[in-house]
Design an enzyme around this catalytic site. Structure first.
Site, PDB file in Angstrom:
ATOM      1  N   ARG A  21       0.821  -1.214   0.000  1.00 43.08           N
ATOM      2  CA  ARG A  21       0.000   0.000   0.000  1.00 43.08           C
ATOM      3  C   ARG A  21       0.855   1.264   0.000  1.00 43.08           C
ATOM      4  NH1 ARG A  21      -5.458  -1.430   3.367  1.00 43.08           N
ATOM      5  NH2 ARG A  21      -5.971  -3.207   2.070  1.00 43.08           N
ATOM      6  N   SER A 136     -22.800 -13.627  12.013  1.00 44.94           N
ATOM      7  CA  SER A 136     -22.146 -12.503  11.337  1.00 44.94           C
ATOM      8  C   SER A 136     -22.216 -12.650   9.814  1.00 44.94           C
ATOM      9  CB  SER A 136     -20.685 -12.474  11.817  1.00 44.94           C
ATOM     10  OG  SER A 136     -19.949 -11.486  11.166  1.00 44.94           O
ATOM     11  N   LYS A 155     -19.204 -18.108  17.254  1.00 46.13           N
ATOM     12  CA  LYS A 155     -19.644 -17.323  16.090  1.00 46.13           C
ATOM     13  C   LYS A 155     -20.083 -18.240  14.955  1.00 46.13           C
ATOM     14  CE  LYS A 155     -15.419 -16.832  13.412  1.00 46.13           C
ATOM     15  NZ  LYS A 155     -14.263 -17.274  14.153  1.00 46.13           N
ATOM     16  N   SER A 186     -19.636  -1.192   2.136  1.00 49.72           N
ATOM     17  CA  SER A 186     -18.924  -0.054   1.550  1.00 49.72           C
ATOM     18  C   SER A 186     -18.140  -0.356   0.287  1.00 49.72           C
ATOM     19  CB  SER A 186     -17.971   0.528   2.576  1.00 49.72           C
ATOM     20  OG  SER A 186     -16.938  -0.390   2.838  1.00 49.72           O
ATOM     21  N   HIS A 214     -21.526   3.577   6.636  1.00 48.62           N
ATOM     22  CA  HIS A 214     -21.594   4.172   5.285  1.00 48.62           C
ATOM     23  C   HIS A 214     -23.001   4.646   4.927  1.00 48.62           C
ATOM     24  CE1 HIS A 214     -17.444   3.402   4.152  1.00 48.62           C
ATOM     25  NE2 HIS A 214     -17.569   2.375   4.981  1.00 48.62           N
ATOM     26  N   THR A 242     -20.364   6.340  12.343  1.00 45.83           N
ATOM     27  CA  THR A 242     -19.110   7.092  12.401  1.00 45.83           C
ATOM     28  C   THR A 242     -19.395   8.577  12.271  1.00 45.83           C
ATOM     29  OG1 THR A 242     -16.894   7.322  11.444  1.00 45.83           O
ATOM     30  CG2 THR A 242     -18.675   7.009   9.884  1.00 45.83           C
ATOM     31  N   LYS A 245     -17.141  10.069   8.245  1.00 46.30           N
ATOM     32  CA  LYS A 245     -17.394   9.970   6.800  1.00 46.30           C
ATOM     33  C   LYS A 245     -18.405  11.059   6.409  1.00 46.30           C
ATOM     34  CE  LYS A 245     -16.022   5.133   6.941  1.00 46.30           C
ATOM     35  NZ  LYS A 245     -14.609   5.258   6.633  1.00 46.30           N
ATOM     36  N   THR A 275      -8.008   8.620  26.052  1.00 46.90           N
ATOM     37  CA  THR A 275      -8.404  10.031  26.066  1.00 46.90           C
ATOM     38  C   THR A 275      -9.612  10.225  25.158  1.00 46.90           C
ATOM     39  OG1 THR A 275      -6.105  10.651  26.420  1.00 46.90           O
ATOM     40  CG2 THR A 275      -7.561  12.380  25.583  1.00 46.90           C
ATOM     41  N   THR A 360      -8.901  -5.759   1.948  1.00 47.20           N
ATOM     42  CA  THR A 360     -10.148  -4.976   2.008  1.00 47.20           C
ATOM     43  C   THR A 360     -11.242  -5.677   1.202  1.00 47.20           C
ATOM     44  OG1 THR A 360      -8.774  -3.011   2.184  1.00 47.20           O
ATOM     45  CG2 THR A 360     -11.088  -2.649   1.668  1.00 47.20           C
TER      46      THR A 360
HETATM   47  N1  PLP Z   1     -17.491  -0.023   9.847  1.00 50.96           N
HETATM   48  C1  PLP Z   1     -17.375  -0.013   8.510  1.00 50.96           C
HETATM   49  C2  PLP Z   1     -18.359  -0.777   7.705  1.00 50.96           C
HETATM   50  C3  PLP Z   1     -16.354   0.718   7.880  1.00 50.96           C
HETATM   51  O1  PLP Z   1     -16.230   0.723   6.549  1.00 50.96           O
HETATM   52  C4  PLP Z   1     -15.447   1.457   8.696  1.00 50.96           C
HETATM   53  C5  PLP Z   1     -14.348   2.261   8.093  1.00 50.96           C
HETATM   54  O2  PLP Z   1     -14.161   2.438   6.957  1.00 50.96           O
HETATM   55  C6  PLP Z   1     -15.604   1.402  10.072  1.00 50.96           C
HETATM   56  C7  PLP Z   1     -16.627   0.655  10.618  1.00 50.96           C
HETATM   57  C8  PLP Z   1     -14.693   2.181  10.969  1.00 50.96           C
HETATM   58  O3  PLP Z   1     -15.044   3.546  10.945  1.00 50.96           O
HETATM   59  P1  PLP Z   1     -14.043   4.637  11.517  1.00 50.96           P
HETATM   60  O4  PLP Z   1     -13.281   5.150  10.349  1.00 50.96           O
HETATM   61  O5  PLP Z   1     -14.889   5.669  12.186  1.00 50.96           O
HETATM   62  O6  PLP Z   1     -13.164   3.929  12.487  1.00 50.96           O
END
Ligand code: PLP
Length: 400
Positions: A21, A136, A155, A186, A214, A242, A245, A275, A360
């Site tokens: 990367r 999951s 799981k 995503s 997302h 989050t 984004k 923190t 990914t």
């Molecule tokens: N969950 C999903 C589906 C994500 O794609 C991501 C990050 O890309 C996260 C959680 C983590 O989010 P954050 O960037 O706030 O740590």
């Protein structure tokens, strides 16, 4: 002294397989989004950013910046501690209140990122419900997978969106089932079958844990996400989102019943022993959420831009993964080629789109993932489609 050999071997292997990367050094220009400046090894140039997850440009929006400037001048840079010891400010309290309201839940809990929120909420669920069994979705994000692994709980993985297998698994579960899934996936842009999954959860008395990372800010009448859009927010027990984004800032959170959130707050080490977010960040997120609650126009424009880009790619015969969301994945299906295409777009056409490789996405499904925003103009879209057409042609003609 540390032996560098295993490190060198790992790096060489990644390079060989086209999985190494490279982080691009860019500088976003305030007020010019999605234009940015790219710092290369030899030169500096203007580029158009096509892969930012600042989906609505809120990271540069005036209301967000104003709120952050005010908080910075008022309260200073950092929070000063963990939430328990000095690090709870009025901004944290107000933001958690706003998030709970946004998702029609009783409480919310802030974490330093949605990754941390996912991992530590899932670990905490196992601590609180020792017989929990996680079901999951196979396409779940690394943070959900990591949380489940770290929890040590039993799981079971069901194929993506496969309700039949999910029901079979639910039937056989011995402990307390908890279905862990996302709303908008995503990398593919697929949407999960939220109402159907919730109906199964009801039938088998399962907990629902939904990652809306997302989707928050982007879907639903007030930007609460896909569960809001589909009218099933009430069926979700724990919702993760989050602030980094669509809301354009940083941080993550969960929302849910106040007793549930209170108990998680009390045992989640990843929440307790770190923190807290800067109040400045909280102030920006608060402004962004409030603004997006009232601005469906921005959500509509975003969808329209994504649809236009997908249509133009398809008209050009480009291999786009079809979906109904804002994500535009162009399939390349080869790690080295994806990287070479990304480099070519940047070097020769001033277009920045990072290659998406394993881990990914699965090997053989490597892609360029475009993320159009309301601020990508018609001209930018035409230019991107034309540039990608030229890049494809160069590959077909063996010029590379
Ligand atoms: N969950 C999903 C589906 C994500 O794609 C991501 C990050 O890309 C996260 C959680 C983590 O989010 P954050 O960037 O706030 O740590």
């Amino acid at each position: 002294m540390i032996d560098k050999k295993p490190f060198e071997q790992l790096i060489d292997k990644l390079k060989d397989e086209g999985k190494y990367r490279v982080f691009n050094d860019i500088l976003r220009e305030r007020g010019e989004y999605p234009n940015a400046i790219w710092y290369g090894k030899y030169n500096i140039k203007n580029i158009v950013n096509w892969c930012s997850n600042d989906y609505l440009g809120m990271g540069q929006h005036k209301v967000v910046l104003d709120a952050m400037h005010t908080a910075l001048d008022q309260t200073g840079a950092g929070s000063g501690g963990t939430r328990n010891i000095g690090g709870t400010s009025h901004y944290h309290v107000a933001l958690e209140h706003e998030l709970a309201q946004l998702h029609s839940k009783e409480s919310a809990l802030l974490f330093t990122s949605a990754y941390v929120a996912n991992e530590w909420t899932i670990v905490s669920l196992k601590r609180i419900i020792p017989d929990i069994v996680f079901l999951s979705d196979s396409k779940n994000h690394a943070s959900l997978i990591q949380g489940i692994r770290h929890s040590g709980a039993e799981k079971k993985i069901f194929p993506h969106n496969d309700l039949e297998t999910l029901e079979q698994l639910l039937r056989d579960v011995k402990g307390t089932p908890c279905i862990v899934f996302e709303s908008v996936y995503s990398m593919d842009g697929y949407v999960s079958k939220i109402p159907e999954i919730c109906a199964l959860a009801k039938k088998y008395n399962a907990i629902t844990y939904l990652d809306e990372v997302h989707a928050v800010g982007l879907y639903g009448n007030t930007g609460a996400g896909y569960a809001e859009k589909l009218g099933c927010l009430n069926e979700i027990d724990i919702l993760n989102g989050t602030l980094g984004k669509a809301f354009g800032v940083q941080g993550g959170y969960i929302t849910g019943n106040s007793t549930v959130i209170d108990a998680i707050r009390s045992v989640a080490s990843g929440f307790i022993f770190t923190t807290s977010l800067s109040p400045v960040v909280c102030a920006g997120a608060l402004a962004s959420i409030k603004y997006l609650k009232d601005h469906n126009d921005l959500r509509e424009k975003h969808q329209q831009r994504a649809l236009q880009l997908k249509t133009e790619f398809l008209n050009e015969g480009i291999d786009v993964l079809e979906n109904n969301t804002h994500i535009v994945p162009v399939m390349v299906r080869d790690a080295k080629k994806t990287k070479a295409m990304s480099d070519m777009l940047l070097d020769d056409y001033n277009i920045y789109c990072q290659p998406i490789n394993y881990p990914t996405v699965e090997e053989g499904t490597e892609r360029l993932r475009f993320a159009p925003t309301p601020y990508h103009s018609d001209a930018m879209i035409h230019n991107l489609v034309d540039s990608l057409r030229k890049v494809n042609k160069r590959f077909q003609e063996g010029c590379v």
